[in-house]
Design an enzyme around this catalytic site. Structure first.
Site, PDB file in Angstrom:
ATOM      1  N   ASP A  88       0.564  -1.131   0.382  1.00 14.24           N
ATOM      2  CA  ASP A  88       0.125  -0.040   0.001  1.00 14.24           C
ATOM      3  C   ASP A  88       0.898   1.568  -0.490  1.00 14.24           C
ATOM      4  O   ASP A  88       1.462   1.206   1.270  1.00 14.24           O
ATOM      5  CB  ASP A  88      -0.431  -0.217   1.286  1.00 14.24           C
ATOM      6  CG  ASP A  88      -1.926   1.313   0.934  1.00 14.24           C
ATOM      7  OD1 ASP A  88      -2.568   1.461   0.378  1.00 14.24           O
ATOM      8  OD2 ASP A  88      -2.275   1.058   2.548  1.00 14.24           O
ATOM      9  N   GLY A 184      -6.719   8.153   7.443  1.00 11.08           N
ATOM     10  CA  GLY A 184      -7.368   8.235   9.083  1.00 11.08           C
ATOM     11  C   GLY A 184      -9.255   9.168   9.156  1.00 11.08           C
ATOM     12  O   GLY A 184      -9.619   8.692   8.372  1.00 11.08           O
ATOM     13  N   GLY A 212      -8.581   5.729   1.754  1.00 12.89           N
ATOM     14  CA  GLY A 212      -9.450   6.412   2.411  1.00 12.89           C
ATOM     15  C   GLY A 212     -10.599   5.924   2.736  1.00 12.89           C
ATOM     16  O   GLY A 212     -11.994   6.989   3.221  1.00 12.89           O
ATOM     17  N   ASN A 235      -8.135   1.132   6.991  1.00 12.20           N
ATOM     18  CA  ASN A 235      -7.261   0.325   7.495  1.00 12.20           C
ATOM     19  C   ASN A 235      -7.445   1.770   9.240  1.00 12.20           C
ATOM     20  O   ASN A 235      -8.597   0.781  10.273  1.00 12.20           O
ATOM     21  CB  ASN A 235      -6.180   1.568   7.674  1.00 12.20           C
ATOM     22  CG  ASN A 235      -4.832   1.148   9.014  1.00 12.20           C
ATOM     23  OD1 ASN A 235      -5.040   0.215   9.032  1.00 12.20           O
ATOM     24  ND2 ASN A 235      -3.875   1.926   7.722  1.00 12.20           N
ATOM     25  N   THR A 236      -8.313   2.647   9.239  1.00 12.99           N
ATOM     26  CA  THR A 236      -8.500   3.157  10.398  1.00 12.99           C
ATOM     27  C   THR A 236      -9.530   2.830  11.057  1.00 12.99           C
ATOM     28  O   THR A 236      -9.363   3.092  12.185  1.00 12.99           O
ATOM     29  CB  THR A 236      -8.279   4.787   9.895  1.00 12.99           C
ATOM     30  OG1 THR A 236      -7.589   5.341   9.330  1.00 12.99           O
ATOM     31  CG2 THR A 236      -9.238   5.647  11.271  1.00 12.99           C
TER      32      THR A 236
HETATM   33  P1  13P Z   1      -8.412   4.666   6.125  1.00 13.97           P
HETATM   34  O1  13P Z   1      -7.660   5.857   6.524  1.00 13.97           O
HETATM   35  O2  13P Z   1     -10.162   5.515   5.821  1.00 13.97           O
HETATM   36  O3  13P Z   1      -8.142   2.920   7.118  1.00 13.97           O
HETATM   37  O4  13P Z   1      -7.897   4.182   4.632  1.00 13.97           O
HETATM   38  C1  13P Z   1      -6.702   3.708   4.749  1.00 13.97           C
HETATM   39  C2  13P Z   1      -6.022   3.588   3.012  1.00 13.97           C
HETATM   40  O5  13P Z   1      -6.746   3.956   2.476  1.00 13.97           O
HETATM   41  C3  13P Z   1      -5.298   2.552   2.950  1.00 13.97           C
HETATM   42  O6  13P Z   1      -4.688   2.874   1.634  1.00 13.97           O
END
Ligand code: 13P
Length: 286
Positions: A88, A184, A212, A235-236
């Site tokens: 990533d 984030g 995101g 991820n977040t």
């Molecule tokens: P988030 O921070 O919104 O979870 O996004 C994760 C992401 O886009 C990893 O590349």
């Protein structure tokens, strides 16, 4: 034992684009997260992309360690769903090459910090090497905002003209067009440019990626999928769910010291988010 192999993201993303659903990309940070994600996706019979940021790559002991760990889990847990192991936001050709040599099946080369022509030439280098090894490549155009693992960007929207110019010159397998999403936590309401998303999707063949994905409400995610998004990165939300559950567990269990119990206390909270995202991204089409 199962003998599932890691695969690249080509078929799963083309199928998702054709049938209008989105493949989940969940970022991994350690063995337990990887296990929780694999178990939950297997339960739902959902293909998955395991995303590894450069920070997580370093944290988990490098590409060889991660490939060994994931392959081991696929076997030991009898995982039969399609699984892709993906870098990533790879920041350089060198990072991508190292991951490919170790057995990653997909890489993102994030050339968004360069001019479009420099982005093209950096991405071209990666594509040439990756495709020789049957590895898929994701690129980014414009600037996805926010901060992830110390990589911070201002938001910069892309457009159809730039996407066509880029894709004319370099044959990537998926494209992340920056259209208002940020890594984030969002400050205020996320504002995605659906119109451009739809136009880009209708005019390019490669599947589109939404970075995101945390903090965007369900209705907006459904709309993004309808406008042609085939992969969504999360991820977040997993980080928040896991850490809140672990914090609660520690507050309520003052004498616990077994790290396995502590890490595992975030399992159900994380799995709930994974389950919700799978259902949402399936868009009734799977
Ligand atoms: P988030 O921070 O919104 O979870 O996004 C994760 C992401 O886009 C990893 O590349």
């Amino acid at each position: 034992m199962g003998d599932n192999m890691l695969i690249n993201s080509k078929e799963m993303l083309l199928e998702a684009k054709k049938r209008k659903y989105a493949i989940p990309h969940f970022n991994i940070n350690n063995l337990e997260w990887t296990r929780f994600i694999l178990e939950e996706c297997q339960k739902a019979n959902m293909p998955v992309i395991l995303g590894v940021s450069e920070g997580a790559l370093e944290y988990m002991g490098g590409a060889e360690t991660i490939v060994g760990m994931v392959k081991g889990l696929l076997k030991e847990l009898f995982i039969t769903i399609p699984v892709c192991l993906h870098i990533d936001h790879g920041q350089s050709f060198e990072t991508c090459k190292k991951a490919i040599d170790a057995g990653f099946t997909s890489v993102m080369i994030d050339g968004s910090k360069y001019s479009i022509d420099e982005n093209i030439s950096e991405t071209k280098k990666v594509v040439e090497y990756a495709h020789q090894h049957n590895v898929t490549v994701e690129a980014e155009l414009g600037l996805i905002g926010g901060e992830e693992d110390g990589v911070a960007n201002k938001l910069g929207f892309t457009n159809l003209k730039d996407c066509q110019y880029f894709l004319d010159k370099v044959q990537v397998d998926s494209l992340a067009p920056a259209l208002g999403s940020v890594h984030g936590l969002y400050k205020g309401e996320p504002k995605l440019d659906y119109e451009t998303m739809k136009t880009i999707n209708e005019n390019v063949e490669v599947p589109l990626v939404l970075h995101g994905g945390s903090g965007i409400d369900n209705e907006k995610i459904r709309k993004a999928i309808t406008c042609g998004i085939s992969k969504i990165n999360i991820n977040t939300e997993l980080q928040i769910a896991w850490s809140n559950a672990v914090r609660d567990f520690l507050d309520n269990n003052k004498v616990v010291y077994d790290p396995r119990k502590i890490i595992k206390s975030g399992e159900q909270a994380m799995k709930r988010i994974i389950q919700e995202k799978i259902e949402l991204f399936s868009n009734h089409n799977r």
